[in-house]
Design a protein around this motif. Structure first.
Motif, PDB file in Angstrom:
ATOM      1  N   MET A  68      30.935 -24.410  37.084  1.00 22.32           N
ATOM      2  CA  MET A  68      32.234 -24.222  37.680  1.00 22.32           C
ATOM      3  C   MET A  68      32.541 -25.399  38.613  1.00 22.32           C
ATOM      4  O   MET A  68      31.669 -25.918  39.290  1.00 22.32           O
ATOM      5  CB  MET A  68      32.224 -22.903  38.466  1.00 22.32           C
ATOM      6  N   HIS A  69      33.806 -25.807  38.641  1.00 18.52           N
ATOM      7  CA  HIS A  69      34.237 -26.896  39.511  1.00 18.52           C
ATOM      8  C   HIS A  69      34.112 -26.457  40.970  1.00 18.52           C
ATOM      9  O   HIS A  69      34.368 -25.297  41.302  1.00 18.52           O
ATOM     10  CB  HIS A  69      35.686 -27.257  39.181  1.00 18.52           C
ATOM     11  N   PRO A  70      33.713 -27.363  41.877  1.00 17.95           N
ATOM     12  CA  PRO A  70      33.508 -26.948  43.264  1.00 17.95           C
ATOM     13  C   PRO A  70      34.782 -26.442  43.965  1.00 17.95           C
ATOM     14  O   PRO A  70      34.693 -25.668  44.911  1.00 17.95           O
ATOM     15  CB  PRO A  70      32.982 -28.203  43.956  1.00 17.95           C
ATOM     16  N   LEU A  71      35.985 -26.862  43.510  1.00 17.43           N
ATOM     17  CA  LEU A  71      37.216 -26.421  44.153  1.00 17.43           C
ATOM     18  C   LEU A  71      37.769 -25.129  43.548  1.00 17.43           C
ATOM     19  O   LEU A  71      38.762 -24.594  44.037  1.00 17.43           O
ATOM     20  CB  LEU A  71      38.282 -27.511  44.064  1.00 17.43           C
ATOM     21  N   THR A  72      37.141 -24.636  42.494  1.00 19.12           N
ATOM     22  CA  THR A  72      37.600 -23.397  41.876  1.00 19.12           C
ATOM     23  C   THR A  72      37.227 -22.210  42.756  1.00 19.12           C
ATOM     24  O   THR A  72      36.073 -22.076  43.158  1.00 19.12           O
ATOM     25  CB  THR A  72      36.943 -23.217  40.490  1.00 19.12           C
ATOM     26  N   PRO A  73      38.208 -21.360  43.085  1.00 16.08           N
ATOM     27  CA  PRO A  73      37.866 -20.211  43.922  1.00 16.08           C
ATOM     28  C   PRO A  73      36.999 -19.222  43.148  1.00 16.08           C
ATOM     29  O   PRO A  73      37.030 -19.171  41.923  1.00 16.08           O
ATOM     30  CB  PRO A  73      39.214 -19.606  44.264  1.00 16.08           C
ATOM     31  N   ARG A  74      36.251 -18.439  43.874  1.00 17.35           N
ATOM     32  CA  ARG A  74      35.387 -17.471  43.203  1.00 17.35           C
ATOM     33  C   ARG A  74      36.244 -16.416  42.523  1.00 17.35           C
ATOM     34  O   ARG A  74      37.371 -16.153  42.950  1.00 17.35           O
ATOM     35  CB  ARG A  74      34.429 -16.842  44.201  1.00 17.35           C
ATOM     36  N   PRO A  75      35.752 -15.808  41.461  1.00 18.52           N
ATOM     37  CA  PRO A  75      36.521 -14.780  40.773  1.00 18.52           C
ATOM     38  C   PRO A  75      36.748 -13.572  41.683  1.00 18.52           C
ATOM     39  O   PRO A  75      35.939 -13.279  42.558  1.00 18.52           O
ATOM     40  CB  PRO A  75      35.663 -14.400  39.579  1.00 18.52           C
ATOM     41  N   LEU A  76      37.876 -12.885  41.440  1.00 19.91           N
ATOM     42  CA  LEU A  76      38.174 -11.693  42.225  1.00 19.91           C
ATOM     43  C   LEU A  76      37.174 -10.596  41.885  1.00 19.91           C
ATOM     44  O   LEU A  76      36.839 -10.377  40.729  1.00 19.91           O
ATOM     45  CB  LEU A  76      39.590 -11.203  41.928  1.00 19.91           C
ATOM     46  N   ARG A  77      36.710  -9.910  42.895  1.00 25.42           N
ATOM     47  CA  ARG A  77      35.789  -8.797  42.680  1.00 25.42           C
ATOM     48  C   ARG A  77      36.399  -7.575  43.353  1.00 25.42           C
ATOM     49  O   ARG A  77      36.460  -7.495  44.579  1.00 25.42           O
ATOM     50  CB  ARG A  77      34.429  -9.119  43.267  1.00 25.42           C
ATOM     51  N   PHE A  78      36.886  -6.667  42.525  1.00 26.92           N
ATOM     52  CA  PHE A  78      37.539  -5.475  43.034  1.00 26.92           C
ATOM     53  C   PHE A  78      36.634  -4.261  42.895  1.00 26.92           C
ATOM     54  O   PHE A  78      35.794  -4.203  41.990  1.00 26.92           O
ATOM     55  CB  PHE A  78      38.822  -5.178  42.244  1.00 26.92           C
ATOM     56  N   SER A  79      36.884  -3.296  43.753  1.00 24.44           N
ATOM     57  CA  SER A  79      36.234  -1.997  43.555  1.00 24.44           C
ATOM     58  C   SER A  79      36.915  -1.338  42.361  1.00 24.44           C
ATOM     59  O   SER A  79      37.935  -1.802  41.869  1.00 24.44           O
ATOM     60  CB  SER A  79      36.405  -1.131  44.812  1.00 24.44           C
TER      61      SER A  79
END
Length: 117
Positions: free
Chosen positions: A1-12
């Motif tokens: 993953m590119h360093p500027l890519t935000p982490r994926p959303l993790r929802f309940s």
């Protein structure tokens, strides 16, 4: 993953279900609006085609109006020459083609005082 890519959303589970429901509702609304627009464009197209066919069949004038509407005679003719030998007009070239197409805006900017001659 590119360093500027935000982490994926993790929802309940409940938050993911709400997210999916809202997203799905938005997609359905977009689809419905798109279908309504397509239907309206199809209706306009069919009405225009019917009108052109009626003109072509020559209801009332033997098709003269249709022939005048679809012929391109004189559109791209040369410049018209006036009585004193001066050039008058552009020979019927449509305004879209009379100006050279460019990549950027003109140097002078927009002319707010321009009026059709």
């Amino acid at each position: 993953m590119h360093p500027l890519t935000p982490r994926p959303l993790r929802f309940s589970r409940l938050r993911a279900l709400r997210h999916w429901t809202i997203h799905r509702a938005a997609q359905l609304t977009l689809h419905k609006d798109r279908a309504a627009r397509e239907l309206e464009l199809e209706r306009q197209y069919n009405a225009m085609r019917a009108a052109m066919e009626e003109l072509r069949l020559g209801v009332g004038d033997g098709g003269r109006l249709y022939r005048q509407a679809v012929t391109r005679k004189g559109i791209f003719g040369g410049p018209k020459v006036g009585e004193q030998g001066t050039v008058v007009g552009n020979g019927g070239i449509p305004v879209e083609f009379a100006k050279a197409q460019t990549e950027g805006p003109p140097k002078g900017g927009w002319d707010d005082n321009w009026t059709r001659g």
